[in-house]
Design an enzyme around this catalytic site. Sequence first.
Site, short mmCIF file in Angstrom:
data_model
loop_
_atom_site.label_atom_id
_atom_site.label_comp_id
_atom_site.label_asym_id
_atom_site.label_seq_id
_atom_site.Cartn_x
_atom_site.Cartn_y
_atom_site.Cartn_z
N SER A 118 0.55 -1.15 -0.07
CA SER A 118 0.12 -0.03 -0.18
C SER A 118 1.08 1.15 0.40
O SER A 118 0.54 2.24 -0.17
CB SER A 118 -1.09 -0.27 1.64
N GLU A 151 -5.75 -0.27 -6.77
CA GLU A 151 -5.02 0.66 -7.39
C GLU A 151 -4.02 -0.64 -8.20
O GLU A 151 -2.56 -1.12 -7.93
CB GLU A 151 -3.80 1.37 -6.82
N ASN A 189 -3.10 6.21 -0.69
CA ASN A 189 -3.07 6.62 0.81
C ASN A 189 -2.29 7.56 0.91
O ASN A 189 -1.70 8.50 2.50
CB ASN A 189 -1.79 5.36 1.11
#
Length: 296
Positions: A118, A151, A189
């Site tokens: 992430s 993503e 993020n």
Amino acid sequence: MKNIAVIGAGTMGNGIAHTFAQSGYKVQLIDISEESLKKGIATISKNLDRMVAKEKISEADKNDTLNNISSHTEISEGVNDVDLVVEAATENTELKLKIFRHLDQNTSEDTILATNTSSISITQIAAAVSNPERVIGMHFMNPVPIMKLVEIIRGYNTSDAVTETIMELSKKLHKVPVEVNDYPGFVANRILMPMINEAIETLYNGVAGVYEIDTVMKLGMAHPMGPLQLADFIGLDVCHSILEVMYDGFKNPKYAPCPLLTNMVRAGKIGVKSGEGFYDYSESKKAEKVSTQFSS
């Protein structure tokens, strides 16, 4: 593309395995811990039971999904003859680099290597393999079987062919892939973590309490979950690690973890998985909640 290996049987790994298996792919779920594998498959089974109860799938669909999954404790065995590997191990740079070095030695040059990281640089991870053009980021959202977004992160050397293949594969999983470039935090993020960190700063500065902060964001900004509750579900340790990666990558103090977040992580109060974070998830609180519901 028919055979998929997923490394890591934790929350993200078992969710990714579930999603591929339910879409008809053969999945080889890999974890060094036999106990983690059993727990991961039990979680998949329980989540499938919920779908059966809601009549979203049939009992036969559930059985087909479980039959599509095999478990392995050795990477070399688990990645044998697969078309794609999705690494979903702990968010730790050195661990991921070690895994990708193993993958470089135990997979063919045609096997696409994806990471569910992430925040960690895809380019850095890809540097661990001899042909980095086959490495890509495939960042699923939690809970994986439900959330639509994936993503897709291109490293500096990721090939167009690999990117196109993974974009199309994501659509076959009934997901919505969004292509982004390789910068700290990517898109999700880079936007989410500063918001969570600012919510923690707001609590730290005594502006308002946990409930009040989350209520403002839910009712005022139409967020389905407040940022502090969301941080508990993500894991405060994970939030802290992502912020550190972004702070290190951008050298910008706005990404520095709030001192309150740092102290909570040091104290082991990291959210749902530890039983306590900004909210209390202990068994006693669960029992108290059930008792209140029945008495009312």
